[in-house]
Design a protein around this motif. Structure first.
Motif, PDB file in Angstrom:
ATOM      1  N   PHE A 209       0.828  -1.203   0.000  1.00  0.00           N
ATOM      2  CA  PHE A 209       0.000   0.000   0.000  1.00  0.00           C
ATOM      3  C   PHE A 209       0.867   1.259   0.000  1.00  0.00           C
ATOM      4  N   SER A 210       2.066   1.145  -0.491  1.00  0.00           N
ATOM      5  CA  SER A 210       2.984   2.275  -0.484  1.00  0.00           C
ATOM      6  C   SER A 210       2.440   3.442  -1.314  1.00  0.00           C
ATOM      7  N   PHE A 248       6.581  -6.126  -7.414  1.00  0.00           N
ATOM      8  CA  PHE A 248       6.474  -4.705  -7.743  1.00  0.00           C
ATOM      9  C   PHE A 248       7.360  -4.316  -8.922  1.00  0.00           C
ATOM     10  N   MET A 249       7.812  -5.275  -9.701  1.00  0.00           N
ATOM     11  CA  MET A 249       8.726  -4.964 -10.797  1.00  0.00           C
ATOM     12  C   MET A 249       8.079  -4.079 -11.871  1.00  0.00           C
ATOM     13  N   ASP A 255       9.710   3.230  -1.786  1.00  0.00           N
ATOM     14  CA  ASP A 255       9.686   2.327  -0.633  1.00  0.00           C
ATOM     15  C   ASP A 255      10.150   0.922  -1.021  1.00  0.00           C
ATOM     16  N   HIS A 256       9.788   0.496  -2.196  1.00  0.00           N
ATOM     17  CA  HIS A 256      10.205  -0.829  -2.674  1.00  0.00           C
ATOM     18  C   HIS A 256      11.717  -0.856  -2.883  1.00  0.00           C
ATOM     19  N   TRP A 257      12.254   0.237  -3.414  1.00  0.00           N
ATOM     20  CA  TRP A 257      13.704   0.316  -3.622  1.00  0.00           C
ATOM     21  C   TRP A 257      14.439   0.270  -2.274  1.00  0.00           C
ATOM     22  N   MET A 298      -3.805  -7.068  -0.607  1.00  0.00           N
ATOM     23  CA  MET A 298      -4.488  -6.493  -1.767  1.00  0.00           C
ATOM     24  C   MET A 298      -5.411  -7.520  -2.425  1.00  0.00           C
ATOM     25  N   SER A 299      -4.895  -8.725  -2.663  1.00  0.00           N
ATOM     26  CA  SER A 299      -5.692  -9.760  -3.327  1.00  0.00           C
ATOM     27  C   SER A 299      -6.283 -10.767  -2.361  1.00  0.00           C
ATOM     28  N   ARG A 300      -5.795 -10.755  -1.114  1.00  0.00           N
ATOM     29  CA  ARG A 300      -6.196 -11.711  -0.085  1.00  0.00           C
ATOM     30  C   ARG A 300      -5.885 -13.155  -0.463  1.00  0.00           C
TER      31      ARG A 300
END
Length: 443
Positions: A209-210, A248-249, A255-257, A298-300
């Motif tokens: 959720f970034s 997350f590519m 935040d991912h970095w 997100m997708s559960r």
């Protein structure tokens, strides 16, 4: 030349089968337990050996002239740049091996086995890199001479370095690590002088959720994750972290970095960490599996993690998100069990190919009593109808005594580390039980 080829006219299939990393570890573990030497050979100009089946024409190379300038050259042999060159090379090598008496494995097409009386030889192929192990050194040397007569080969002696994996061997077993590769990753990100951390991923992260800024150039992130994925060949402690960050590519954010950089900081603490394939164990197959229900917020979808040992040596592991949303934790746990059992059946076939007859049941350790009950109970309950196929699949293996289900406490479930981020104490505790060692660390 290759970019002007038309699919269906100038080439058909293009891929060349390569060995799975699970097969490589299983191959080496079997050789260690039997006390066989493992040799390495490299084929020089491998793609030039392939025979073309299609009609392919090319212009004459510079400096070569014919009276008629309108003539072209028809290729009989493959060249580098042709899309089908890897496939042609593999077909040529396969023919040479079968002529010698080798049989191709149906479980992994890159593995070939030769058996003649008490002599047994195995060869594993990764494009033009070959590793060979056999029960008789004279027979192995004779086979290597045969390969050298068919192709231009380079004998690299006993296995030391293969596909970026550093290999050291003594009476205790064979140690696999990717220290140089890990140091290259640290150096490329400019973190050789960074302060190391004790675990790779923050437990309370909110990466899915970034709201941070999208990276203007995602290439460095994708390159780093690609390298971390390959580092996972010997670094099973990175499985969950890399699995999460790889999602997350497509559109990585800052935040991912930063989370990926934290993984590199973790590498700095133990760049020489690897796995030991032990020589003093039996061939008992043991599987550990776990599931974290609705882990993806997100997708559960739930996350499956499993870990397989041959004796006490780690040979296979995986973290993956389940394909469908599970409506109960029992369903998620059972799907994880089905994935593990499927992998165990494949592994047993591979062992048979390698000359290991595993007649005893394979142990499966699970911390879900409900999943074990569903597998053992022949009556379907209302809540299990929607996973009926998985139920039948696992239950058939239980009834046939191919697998033996055993309950284990959650605190001692080794697959826990593959399904969720853990804190320092839990992470280090589980890591110490997975067979991970650091040959370069202080004694």
């Amino acid at each position: 030349m290759g970019n002007k080829q038309v699919e269906g006219e100038d080439y058909g299939e293009t891929f060349s089968p390569v060995a799975r990393m699970g097969t490589v570890r299983l191959f080496l573990e079997t050789a260690v337990k039997y006390g066989w030497k493992v040799h390495q050979m490299d084929v020089q100009n491998a793609f030039l050996h392939g025979d073309l089946e299609e009609e392919v024409y090319m212009r004459l190379p510079p400096g070569y002239q014919l009276p008629d300038k309108n003539k072209v050259c028809r290729l009989r042999k493959s060249l580098y740049g042709l899309k089908q060159a890897p496939r042609c090379w593999f077909a040529k090598l396969t023919t040479a091996l079968k002529d010698y008496g080798f049989v191709q494995s149906l479980a992994d097409y890159s593995l070939f086995t030769y058996e003649q009386g008490a002599v047994r030889i195995h060869i594993l192929i990764y494009v033009d890199d070959l590793i060979i192990a056999g029960s008789n050194e004279d027979a192995t040397a004779k086979f290597k001479d045969y390969l050298a007569s068919c192709f231009k080969m380079k004998d690299l002696g006993e296995l030391k370095y293969f596909l970026g994996i550093e290999i050291a061997r003594n009476e205790s077993g064979m140690y696999l690590c990717q220290r140089k590769y890990a140091l290259d990753i640290i150096a490329e990100t400019g973190l050789l002088g960074c302060k190391p951390v004790n675990f790779p991923l923050d437990q309370n992260h909110s990466l899915q959720f970034s709201k941070s800024r999208i990276l203007s150039d995602p290439t460095p992130y994708r390159r780093l994750l690609g390298r971390l994925i390959y580092l996972g060949v010997t670094r099973l402690d990175l499985a969950y972290s890399v699995h999460l960050l790889a999602q997350f590519m497509k559109e990585p954010k800052e935040d991912h970095w930063h989370a990926a950089i934290r993984v590199v900081n973790y590498l700095k603490s133990d760049p020489g960490q690897g796995i030991l394939l032990r020589s003093d164990n039996d061939f008992q197959v043991t599987g550990w599996c776990d599931s974290d229900w609705s882990r993806c917020r997100m997708s559960r979808r739930s996350v499956t993690g499993y870990f397989i040992q041959l004796g006490n040596s780690p040979v296979s592991w995986k973290t993956k998100k389940q394909k469908t949303v599970s409506r109960s934790s029992a369903e998620a746990e059972y799907r994880a069990m089905a994935d593990l059992v499927q992998k165990l059946i494949w592994l047993k076939r591979m062992l048979h190919t390698l000359g290991v007859f595993h007649v005893q049941p394979m142990n499966v350790y699970y911390d879900s009593k409900s999943a074990i009950h569903i597998a053992s109970n022949p009556v379907f309950h209302e809540r299990t109808k929607h996973i009926e196929n998985d139920c039948h699949f696992v239950r058939d293996e239980v009834v046939s005594r191919n697998i033996l289900l055993q309950h284990v406490n959650t605190k001692t479930q080794l697959a826990n580390i593959f399904t969720k981020p853990l804190g320092t104490e839990s992470f280090e505790d589980f890591r110490s039980k997975l067979g991970i060692l650091n040959l370069y660390g202080p004694a």
